[in-house]
Design a protein around this motif. Structure first.
Motif, PDB file in Angstrom:
ATOM      1  N   THR A 171      -0.244  -2.717  -0.781  1.00 42.41           N
ATOM      2  CA  THR A 171       0.201  -3.648  -1.835  1.00 42.41           C
ATOM      3  C   THR A 171       1.063  -2.949  -2.888  1.00 42.41           C
ATOM      4  O   THR A 171       1.882  -3.588  -3.535  1.00 42.41           O
ATOM      5  N   GLY A 172       0.886  -1.625  -3.030  1.00 38.92           N
ATOM      6  CA  GLY A 172       1.736  -0.876  -3.966  1.00 38.92           C
ATOM      7  C   GLY A 172       3.205  -0.977  -3.580  1.00 38.92           C
ATOM      8  O   GLY A 172       4.095  -0.963  -4.441  1.00 38.92           O
ATOM      9  N   ALA A 173       3.467  -1.104  -2.263  1.00 37.47           N
ATOM     10  CA  ALA A 173       4.851  -1.208  -1.790  1.00 37.47           C
ATOM     11  C   ALA A 173       5.522  -2.470  -2.323  1.00 37.47           C
ATOM     12  O   ALA A 173       6.740  -2.502  -2.509  1.00 37.47           O
TER      13      ALA A 173
ATOM     14  N   GLY B 218      -4.667  -0.938  -2.713  1.00 40.33           N
ATOM     15  CA  GLY B 218      -3.920  -1.091  -3.963  1.00 40.33           C
ATOM     16  C   GLY B 218      -4.765  -0.729  -5.169  1.00 40.33           C
ATOM     17  O   GLY B 218      -5.520   0.250  -5.153  1.00 40.33           O
TER      18      GLY B 218
ATOM     19  N   LYS C 225      -6.293   6.784  -0.465  1.00 42.17           N
ATOM     20  CA  LYS C 225      -6.566   5.415  -0.005  1.00 42.17           C
ATOM     21  C   LYS C 225      -5.555   4.918   1.016  1.00 42.17           C
ATOM     22  O   LYS C 225      -5.913   4.180   1.926  1.00 42.17           O
TER      23      LYS C 225
ATOM     24  N   ARG D 100       0.388   7.685 -15.371  1.00 43.90           N
ATOM     25  CA  ARG D 100       0.304   6.512 -14.493  1.00 43.90           C
ATOM     26  C   ARG D 100      -1.137   5.990 -14.416  1.00 43.90           C
ATOM     27  O   ARG D 100      -1.371   4.777 -14.457  1.00 43.90           O
TER      28      ARG D 100
ATOM     29  N   GLN E  44       0.045 -11.606  -0.962  1.00 37.85           N
ATOM     30  CA  GLN E  44      -1.066 -10.733  -0.576  1.00 37.85           C
ATOM     31  C   GLN E  44      -2.232 -11.539   0.014  1.00 37.85           C
ATOM     32  O   GLN E  44      -2.828 -11.141   1.020  1.00 37.85           O
TER      33      GLN E  44
ATOM     34  N   ALA F 102       7.642   0.902 -10.613  1.00 36.95           N
ATOM     35  CA  ALA F 102       6.589   0.013 -10.093  1.00 36.95           C
ATOM     36  C   ALA F 102       5.451  -0.106 -11.091  1.00 36.95           C
ATOM     37  O   ALA F 102       4.942  -1.206 -11.346  1.00 36.95           O
ATOM     38  N   SER F 103       5.076   1.018 -11.697  1.00 36.27           N
ATOM     39  CA  SER F 103       3.934   0.939 -12.606  1.00 36.27           C
ATOM     40  C   SER F 103       4.326   0.197 -13.888  1.00 36.27           C
ATOM     41  O   SER F 103       3.472  -0.398 -14.543  1.00 36.27           O
TER      42      SER F 103
ATOM     43  N   ARG G   3       9.567   5.468  -1.742  1.00 33.10           N
ATOM     44  CA  ARG G   3       8.643   6.583  -2.021  1.00 33.10           C
ATOM     45  C   ARG G   3       9.103   7.490  -3.161  1.00 33.10           C
ATOM     46  O   ARG G   3       8.390   8.413  -3.538  1.00 33.10           O
TER      47      ARG G   3
ATOM     48  N   ARG H 122      -4.023  -1.507 -18.606  1.00 35.48           N
ATOM     49  CA  ARG H 122      -3.250  -2.745 -18.785  1.00 35.48           C
ATOM     50  C   ARG H 122      -4.199  -3.935 -18.907  1.00 35.48           C
ATOM     51  O   ARG H 122      -5.330  -3.910 -18.412  1.00 35.48           O
TER      52      ARG H 122
ATOM     53  N   TYR I 243       4.983  -3.785  -5.351  1.00 38.83           N
ATOM     54  CA  TYR I 243       5.389  -3.454  -6.725  1.00 38.83           C
ATOM     55  C   TYR I 243       6.558  -2.464  -6.706  1.00 38.83           C
ATOM     56  O   TYR I 243       7.462  -2.534  -7.542  1.00 38.83           O
ATOM     57  N   ARG I 244       6.537  -1.544  -5.740  1.00 36.08           N
ATOM     58  CA  ARG I 244       7.648  -0.599  -5.599  1.00 36.08           C
ATOM     59  C   ARG I 244       8.934  -1.352  -5.223  1.00 36.08           C
ATOM     60  O   ARG I 244      10.020  -1.004  -5.692  1.00 36.08           O
TER      61      ARG I 244
HETATM   62  O1  C5P Z   1      -0.009   2.733  -4.756  1.00 35.50           O
HETATM   63  P1  C5P Z   1       1.381   2.994  -5.291  1.00 35.50           P
HETATM   64  O2  C5P Z   1       1.499   4.332  -5.949  1.00 35.50           O
HETATM   65  O3  C5P Z   1       2.423   2.776  -4.258  1.00 35.50           O
HETATM   66  O4  C5P Z   1       1.597   1.874  -6.414  1.00 35.50           O
HETATM   67  C1  C5P Z   1       2.703   1.920  -7.276  1.00 35.50           C
HETATM   68  C2  C5P Z   1       2.341   1.205  -8.572  1.00 35.50           C
HETATM   69  O5  C5P Z   1       2.181  -0.190  -8.330  1.00 35.50           O
HETATM   70  C3  C5P Z   1       1.005   1.639  -9.185  1.00 35.50           C
HETATM   71  O6  C5P Z   1       1.157   2.703 -10.115  1.00 35.50           O
HETATM   72  C4  C5P Z   1       0.522   0.397  -9.893  1.00 35.50           C
HETATM   73  O7  C5P Z   1       1.010   0.354 -11.212  1.00 35.50           O
HETATM   74  C5  C5P Z   1       1.144  -0.736  -9.133  1.00 35.50           C
HETATM   75  N1  C5P Z   1       0.185  -1.460  -8.305  1.00 35.50           N
HETATM   76  C6  C5P Z   1      -0.549  -2.471  -8.889  1.00 35.50           C
HETATM   77  N2  C5P Z   1      -1.409  -3.226  -8.148  1.00 35.50           N
HETATM   78  C7  C5P Z   1      -1.571  -2.973  -6.845  1.00 35.50           C
HETATM   79  C8  C5P Z   1      -0.857  -1.927  -6.219  1.00 35.50           C
HETATM   80  C9  C5P Z   1       0.015  -1.169  -6.990  1.00 35.50           C
HETATM   81  O8  C5P Z   1      -0.415  -2.692 -10.080  1.00 35.50           O
HETATM   82  N3  C5P Z   1      -2.420  -3.732  -6.133  1.00 35.50           N
END
Ligand code: C5P
Length: 217
Positions: free
Chosen positions: A34-36, A123, A16, A174, A105, A88-89, A80, A181, A38-39
């Protein structure tokens, strides 16, 4: 607003992110991974010596993020790292963390930076929660074994040592945490176009996604 929003969701290593970047570049839209976000919260906790499952510290870190701090972080290779993905997760299950990142966002989607006519956000919950009215939603997925293979070659390309079985196990853990959740679990929006890239390369996924987006009003 008049911003055209493309929402792309899916599990880790589904393709994606690559797809979102290429679509944004082709359409001339802004792109937000958007994952960035949370990271960035996870990385902040690790750097300040907090446990990744410290919900209070995670909430404070998420509330402290704004465009000025987040946008430069986006390109930080530290984001990364696998430890950061795991952190992040963990922070992403905290409802207050998700709420704190929601405005950022939505604002990005509705008012894309640089005066772009639209935005591509990728995301886990973009089509279901962040932008439920987006005119084009895609849910990109692939078999977990295929995603683990892709992640393995990414890791090896960066010079890291990695074992397939361990990468597969991490991926399953993951996936389970993201889809089970209570708040904003990973799942396709009812009106999402399902794109299974198990048997596709990046080019084929791009062509399928472009055809779908062109068909949208
Ligand atoms: O996509 P990426 O691997 O960078 O996302 C890291 C973590 O952030 C995901 O495993 C997920 O738990 C969380 N995430 C989320 N909602 C999003 C994007 C990422 O909960 N929109």
């Amino acid at each position: 607003t008049s911003s055209f929003i493309v929402a792309i969701d899916g599990p880790a290593a589904s393709g994606k992110g690559t797809l979102a970047r290429r679509l944004a570049a082709t359409l001339g839209f802004a792109h937000l991974d958007t994952g960035a976000l949370y990271r960035a919260v996870g990385l902040t906790l690790l750097r300040t010596g907090h446990a990744p499952d410290d919900a209070v510290a995670a909430t404070a870190a998420a509330q402290g993020l704004d465009a000025a701090t987040v946008l430069p972080l986006m390109n930080d290779p530290a984001l990364r790292q696998d430890a950061v993905a795991v952190a992040a997760s963990k922070v992403s299950v905290v409802p207050e963390v998700r709420a704190a990142l929601l405005d950022f966002q939505r604002n990005f989607a509705n008012h894309p930076p640089g005066g772009a006519k639209g935005a591509v956000l990728d995301g886990r919950d973009v089509g279901t929660v962040v932008c439920p009215d987006a005119p084009a939603k895609l849910y990109v997925t692939a078999d977990v074994e295929v995603r683990a293979r892709r992640r393995l070659s990414e890791l090896r390309n960066t010079g890291a040592e990695a074992i397939y079985e361990a990468v597969l196990e991490d991926m399953k853990v993951r996936d389970a945490r993201d889809s089970q959740r209570a708040v904003a679990p990973l799942k396709p929006a009812v009106d999402a176009f399902l794109l299974d890239t198990s048997m596709m390369d990046a080019e084929q996924a791009f062509v399928a996604a472009t055809d779908f987006i062109r068909s949208r009003p």
